[in-house]
Design an enzyme around this catalytic site. Structure first.
Site, PDB file in Angstrom:
ATOM      1  CD  GLU A 113      35.810  37.939  62.500  1.00  0.00           C
ATOM      2  OE1 GLU A 113      36.825  37.277  62.674  1.00  0.00           O
ATOM      3  OE2 GLU A 113      35.015  38.230  63.399  1.00  0.00           O
ATOM      4  N   GLY A 142      34.131  29.760  63.768  1.00  0.00           N
ATOM      5  CA  GLY A 142      34.107  28.637  64.694  1.00  0.00           C
ATOM      6  C   GLY A 142      33.444  27.387  64.141  1.00  0.00           C
TER       7      GLY A 142
END
Ligand code: 13P
Length: 251
Positions: free
Chosen positions: A167, A173
């Site tokens: 990630e 986000g």
């Protein structure tokens, strides 16, 4: 052949009412049989989610566990054995929000990883570089070191019953997704690093990509040879969107 996995990290979202609605929506999704699906609610919601998904082929995991597997005097923590007792099958270890915001370093993450396995949970080890590190050309060094700390401490066989999630912090986000090729390059490097220790372990371990995955970009990402599925944040809070991402992994 590695079985794809799509996992939803709900982070610190949800009320009893919204979680009940979300699992109802998930239960209505048509899911491909060839994909492992897991959701990671807040610890508070683990038990109602386990109960609500009973009979569905969706596993439940926790977002964190204590660094000790057993019970004991550790105010505010939840042990891996308690999570297993509650019906959890997996636990996230080393998510960048815990590394960066909660200040968790490799030493404690290694203990959490080991505690998870000691309780029969599958750890999902999250690794990834910041934007600054990527721009400095240090992506593979940073990710390699995060992975190496676990291999050195616990041995390569600790990765047999584990999942790795790449990630990139800059993609979490933010709506910025690593391109399929950028993600593939890192995944291939992770697999090569594992293969140096043990080729069989490297071929078997599932490498998930996480960071602004949506139904619209999932097919392309999951089509890359070393991307075995995804760890989904925001988009996993919408049952229809999450269902579409899961189906993308089944293609
Ligand atoms: P987003 O999908 O919201 O970018 O989050 C990714 C993530 O952190 C999953 O663990």
């Amino acid at each position: 052949m590695r079985r794809p996995m799509v996992a939803g990290n709900w982070k610190m979202h949800g009320t009893r009412a919204s979680v009940a609605e979300l699992i109802e929506g998930l239960a209505e999704q048509v899911l491909p049989s060839g994909v492992d699906v897991a959701v990671f609610p807040s610890s508070l919601h683990v038990i109602p989610v386990v109960e609500g998904l009973q009979g569905k082929s969706i596993s439940v995991g926790a977002q964190n566990c204590a660094h000790e597997a057993g019970q004991g005097a550790l105010t505010g923590e939840i042990s891996s054995s308690q999570l297993a007792d509650a019906g959890c099958k997996l636990v996230l270890v080393g998510h960048s929000e815990r590394r960066q915001i909660m200040g968790e370093g490799d030493d404690v993450l290694i203990r959490k990883f080991a505690a998870a396995q000691a309780s029969g949970l599958t750890p999902v080890l999250c690794i990834g570089e910041t934007l600054e590190e990527r721009e400095a050309g240090k992506t593979l060094e940073v990710v390699g070191q995060q992975l190496d700390s676990v291999i050195v401490a616990l041995g390569i066989n600790a990765l047999v019953n584990a999942v790795i999630a790449y990630e990139p912090v800059w993609a979490i986000g933010t709506g910025l997704t690593a391109s399929p090729q950028q993600a593939q390059d890192v995944h291939a490097a992770i697999r090569a690093q594992l293969a140096k220790e043990n080729a069989e372990v490297a071929q078997g371990v599932r490498l998930l990509y996480g960071g602004s995955v949506k139904a619209a970009n999932a097919v392309e990402l999951f089509g890359m040879p070393d991307i075995d599925g995804g760890l989904i944040g925001g988009a996993s809070l919408n049952a229809a969107e999450f269902g579409a991402i899961i189906r993308a992994a089944g293609n």
